[in-house]
Design a protein around this motif. Structure first.
Motif, PDB file in Angstrom:
ATOM      1  N   PHE A  45      77.668  84.643  20.321  1.00 12.35           N
ATOM      2  CA  PHE A  45      77.857  83.901  21.625  1.00 12.35           C
ATOM      3  C   PHE A  45      77.638  82.387  21.438  1.00 12.35           C
ATOM      4  N   ILE A  46      78.572  81.407  21.486  1.00 17.42           N
ATOM      5  CA  ILE A  46      78.381  79.937  20.980  1.00 17.42           C
ATOM      6  C   ILE A  46      78.870  78.943  22.366  1.00 17.42           C
ATOM      7  N   ALA A  47      78.021  78.193  22.034  1.00 17.66           N
ATOM      8  CA  ALA A  47      78.382  76.920  22.936  1.00 17.66           C
ATOM      9  C   ALA A  47      77.454  75.840  22.401  1.00 17.66           C
ATOM     10  N   PRO A  48      78.006  74.322  22.525  1.00 19.67           N
ATOM     11  CA  PRO A  48      77.259  73.406  21.850  1.00 19.67           C
ATOM     12  C   PRO A  48      75.690  73.158  22.468  1.00 19.67           C
ATOM     13  N   ALA A  49      74.990  72.888  21.335  1.00 21.83           N
ATOM     14  CA  ALA A  49      73.495  72.756  21.624  1.00 21.83           C
ATOM     15  C   ALA A  49      73.200  71.782  22.892  1.00 21.83           C
ATOM     16  N   GLU A  50      74.196  71.086  23.221  1.00 22.26           N
ATOM     17  CA  GLU A  50      73.689  70.063  24.168  1.00 22.26           C
ATOM     18  C   GLU A  50      74.264  70.562  25.733  1.00 22.26           C
ATOM     19  N   SER A  51      75.104  71.523  25.664  1.00 20.89           N
ATOM     20  CA  SER A  51      75.760  72.167  27.007  1.00 20.89           C
ATOM     21  C   SER A  51      74.708  72.439  27.963  1.00 20.89           C
ATOM     22  N   PRO A  52      74.515  72.375  29.243  1.00 21.29           N
ATOM     23  CA  PRO A  52      73.279  72.602  29.979  1.00 21.29           C
ATOM     24  C   PRO A  52      73.485  74.085  30.482  1.00 21.29           C
ATOM     25  N   ASN A  53      72.185  74.855  30.386  1.00 19.08           N
ATOM     26  CA  ASN A  53      72.078  76.141  30.986  1.00 19.08           C
ATOM     27  C   ASN A  53      73.347  77.255  30.531  1.00 19.08           C
ATOM     28  N   THR A  54      73.784  77.169  29.243  1.00 17.63           N
ATOM     29  CA  THR A  54      74.533  78.119  28.635  1.00 17.63           C
ATOM     30  C   THR A  54      73.823  79.107  27.897  1.00 17.63           C
ATOM     31  N   ASP A  55      72.752  79.646  28.782  1.00 19.14           N
ATOM     32  CA  ASP A  55      72.102  81.032  28.072  1.00 19.14           C
ATOM     33  C   ASP A  55      73.120  81.752  27.380  1.00 19.14           C
ATOM     34  N   GLY A  56      72.673  82.489  26.192  1.00 20.04           N
ATOM     35  CA  GLY A  56      73.280  83.456  25.741  1.00 20.04           C
ATOM     36  C   GLY A  56      73.470  84.867  26.615  1.00 20.04           C
ATOM     37  N   ILE A  57      72.330  85.549  26.742  1.00 20.06           N
ATOM     38  CA  ILE A  57      72.534  86.831  27.682  1.00 20.06           C
ATOM     39  C   ILE A  57      71.176  86.339  28.382  1.00 20.06           C
TER      40      ILE A  57
END
Ligand SMILES: *[C@@H]1O[C@H](CO)[C@@H](O)[C@H](O)[C@H]1NC(C)=O
Length: 392
Positions: free
Chosen positions: A187-199
């Motif tokens: 599961f990948i999203a940028p470090a600065e993307s808000p509230n993008t929890d993995g699981i």
């Protein structure tokens, strides 16, 4: 000689028999047959839903096949109960609309609900979250946002080898489920993307998360209210906010968290390692029987943290202490480097001190020097080597 021939013939016959029995016990439905277009542009939502409806009515175990290619899917609810086991075998990529507003007001993009015996194997989800994150950063009026995949009120579920990128909010949410295995996800999203929890796991019993690479802008794994018997192992986390039990205790009546283990995992460059977090509000919630073992920290800001003073904007926390009771938490063999001088911080509730905290073989340093630890309202025991020096 004759006997040998007979054995050979009966072997051949039984191989054929097994072959036919396998065929007749498994139906396979290809989404292309139902009209899905692998061009990434044609809306394939209804084709996927039709394939699901047929598979769901099948009295034999069935497989929904999603071949290579990109499939544009809008909000899709895959609803049970279904008659038999369903496997969704994905070789392609499922993409969200380019314009985040096309997912509307729903907080779910892909939802599986009320299903028993479901396997989701392989595949990539591309949530196309960048536009939504930009909207939130700009302070404009934005929709609530969607989680990429939600599994709700389901039992006996396997999610294996799934990749998810750029979710608007959480990548995977498991809620009100029993017996779920999540294996080898990425599961990948940028470090600065808000509230993008993995699981995110909540109100669920018997969830195993094993082997996974999670790099996000929020918690790699967040453990919410009512989680029982959650076992996590071989997780590679970071960047992100680490593995977090909580935030708990926002409400007075809230299910607690019990029997959680995290073993053989690595945190790299994350804000936290293993964290337990609760609101500084009255609550009957609890966290008990938690076990963190064999964990490597690489340049982690708060490797070991209990924070019972969560109260954003200092609002709604009348007595400024948490009712959440934290007990029987073991930290064993946790090694590596802290990115800040304070490697261990236990900030427990003054009205409900942490109890039964065990530290064993902790070795955390800061810039090759000794780090520090702080304790508030906590009771427990230590054994083995403890670095930084224990404050218990
Ligand atoms: C938690 O674990 C303990 C000890 O293994 C077990 O007795 C208890 O039933 C578990 N709790 C739940 C809710 O399953």
């Amino acid at each position: 000689m004759a006997a040998a021939k007979l054995i050979t013939i009966s072997c051949v016959v039984s191989v054929f028999l097994i072959f036919f029995i396998t065929l007749s016990n498994a139906a396979s439905y290809n989404v292309i047959t139902f009209g899905a277009k692998p061009d990434g542009r044609t809306d394939s939502t209804q084709s996927f839903l039709r394939a699901w409806a047929v598979a769901c009515r099948s009295s034999q175990a069935s497989t929904i096949v999603v071949p290579k290619g990109r499939y544009l899917i809008k909000n899709a609810v895959f609803r049970g109960p279904c008659k038999s086991r369903i496997t969704v075998q994905i070789s392609g990529t499922i993409v969200a609309p380019n314009d985040y507003r096309a997912l509307g007001k729903s907080d779910r993009w892909i939802l599986f609900i009320k299903v028993d015996r479901l396997s989701i194997i392989g595949g990539t989800l591309d949530g196309k979250g960048a536009g939504f994150w930009a909207c939130r950063k700009s302070g404009r009026n934005c929709p609530v946002g969607t989680r990429s995949i939600t599994i709700n009120s389901a039992n006996n579920v396997i999610v294996s080898g799934l990749t998810s990128i750029n979710s608007q909010l959480s990548h995977l949410v498991i809620s009100s489920c029993n017996n779920v295995i999540v294996r080898n996800v990425k599961f990948i999203a940028p470090a600065e993307s808000p509230n993008t929890d993995g699981i995110h796991v909540e109100s669920s019993t018997g969830v195993t998360i094993t082997g996974g690479t999670i790099q996000t802008g929020d918690d790699c794994i967040s453990v919410g209210r009512g989680t029982r018997n959650l076992h996590m192992s071989n997780i590679k986390c970071g960047p992100g906010h680490g593995v977090s039990i909580g935030s708990l205790g926002k409400d007075l009546n809230e299910d607690g968290v019990e029997n959680v283990t995290l073993t053989n995992s690595v945190f790299t460059g994350s804000d936290n390692g293993v964290r337990i977090k609760s609101w500084a509000r009255p609550s009957r919630s609890f966290v008990r029987n938690v076990f963190f073992q064999n964990i490597i920290m690489r340049n982690v800001k708060n490797p070991i943290l209990i924070d019972q003073n969560y109260c954003p904007n200092n609002q709604g926390c009348p007595n400024k202490n948490s009712g959440v009771k934290i007990s029987q938490v073991t930290y064993r063999n946790i090694q590596g480097t802290s990115a800040t001088p304070k490697a261990v911080a236990f900030d427990c509730s003054s009205s409900n001190p942490c109890r039964g905290i065990k530290l064993q073989d902790i070795k955390l340093t800061y810039m090759n020097k000794a780090a520090t630890s702080t304790c508030k309202n906590i009771g427990g025991t230590i054994s083995g080597v403890i670095m930084p020096r224990s404050c218990l």
